[in-house]
Scaffold this motif. Structure first.
Motif: not given
Length: 267
Positions: A11-27, A73-77
């Protein structure tokens, strides 16, 4: 720490990303910070219900392939991905080797073999298990040199001792977070985290960020009241034969003002 450390971490890693960070559209209006669960599932190429159960702690034992897909998916290092795998490991408590809480006599003798540079031994909860004379002198400004995390957050000396306190604080919390992946049920680690969470809002905030990395090597900028500024680097080594223990050695560039300051401490 909670009973669902894996879910908290995701959840913590999911909260750090926005849709545009991963190429998703936000509606539409978003009710949660960062990505939604179903968006993570799409990015990881898995069923949304399965990912939700995993995050909620209702799904146990995901495969390494599933964990790798989620980490991408969560862009983890690399450090976060390794921690994710450790959190997801399903091992009976009896198969875990708990950290040794005492430094051996041989290790203490080894520390004394570094007469001109600080050397000390930590357990995963950052308790100082052993130190040489120079390390004792280095940490002498603290009221009690017993646990690096406690010293950093609860001893007022730390704010001037560490020239970059924010960086030192983040590093010590990230190291504790990494240790939870090695053994989330380690009693001493739970005790340290619980006490610091209750006593320090700054610690609690950093702990909730789920940032993770361990001690390897780095720079330390210290201001010692007796010898002045110290620009040091350090190396840390796992102690084979003593699970969980780390040998940490600080050193200064030869001939530098910091090396001369260390010599004064050693004297």
């Amino acid at each position: 720490m909670t009973s669902n450390d894996l879910g908290d971490f995701l959840r913590a890693h999911r909260a750090r990303l926005r849709p545009d960070d991963v190429g998703l559209a936000s509606y539409g209006r978003r009710r949660v910070a960062g990505l939604r669960r179903d968006e993570v599932a799409v990015l990881a190429g898995m069923n949304g219900d399965y990912y939700a159960r995993l995050e909620q702690g209702r799904e146990r034992g995901p495969s390494p392939q599933v964990l790798d897909a989620i980490s991408r998916a969560l862009r983890m290092d690399d450090a976060a991905r390794t921690h994710l795998h450790r959190l997801a490991a399903v091992l009976p408590d009896g198969r875990r080797t708990r950290p040794d809480e005492m430094a051996s006599a041989e290790l203490r003798h080894l520390l004394d073999g570094y007469p001109h540079t600080p050397a000390f031994v930590l357990n995963p909860a950052t308790d100082l298990l052993a130190s040489n004379a120079v390390a004792d002198a280095l940490f002498s400004p603290f009221e009690t040199a017993d646990n690096l995390a406690r010293m950093t957050f609860l001893d007022v000396t730390a704010r001037t001792f560490f020239a970059r306190w924010d960086r030192a604080a983040e590093a010590v919390v990230a190291g504790l977070r990494e240790a939870t992946g090695l053994d989330p049920h380690y009693p001493r680690l739970r005790e340290v985290v619980s006490s610091l969470t209750a006593a320090s809002g700054e610690f609690a905030a950093l702990w909730s960020s789920h940032t993770v990395y361990g001690k390897t090597r780095d720079a330390k900028e210290i201001h010692h009241p007796d010898v002045g500024p110290l620009d040091l680097s350090y190396q840390s080594f796992d102690v084979r034969g003593a699970p969980g223990q780390q040998l940490v050695i600080y050193h200064a560039a030869p001939g530098s003002p910091s090396a001369r300051a260390l010599s004064l401490l050693a004297a």
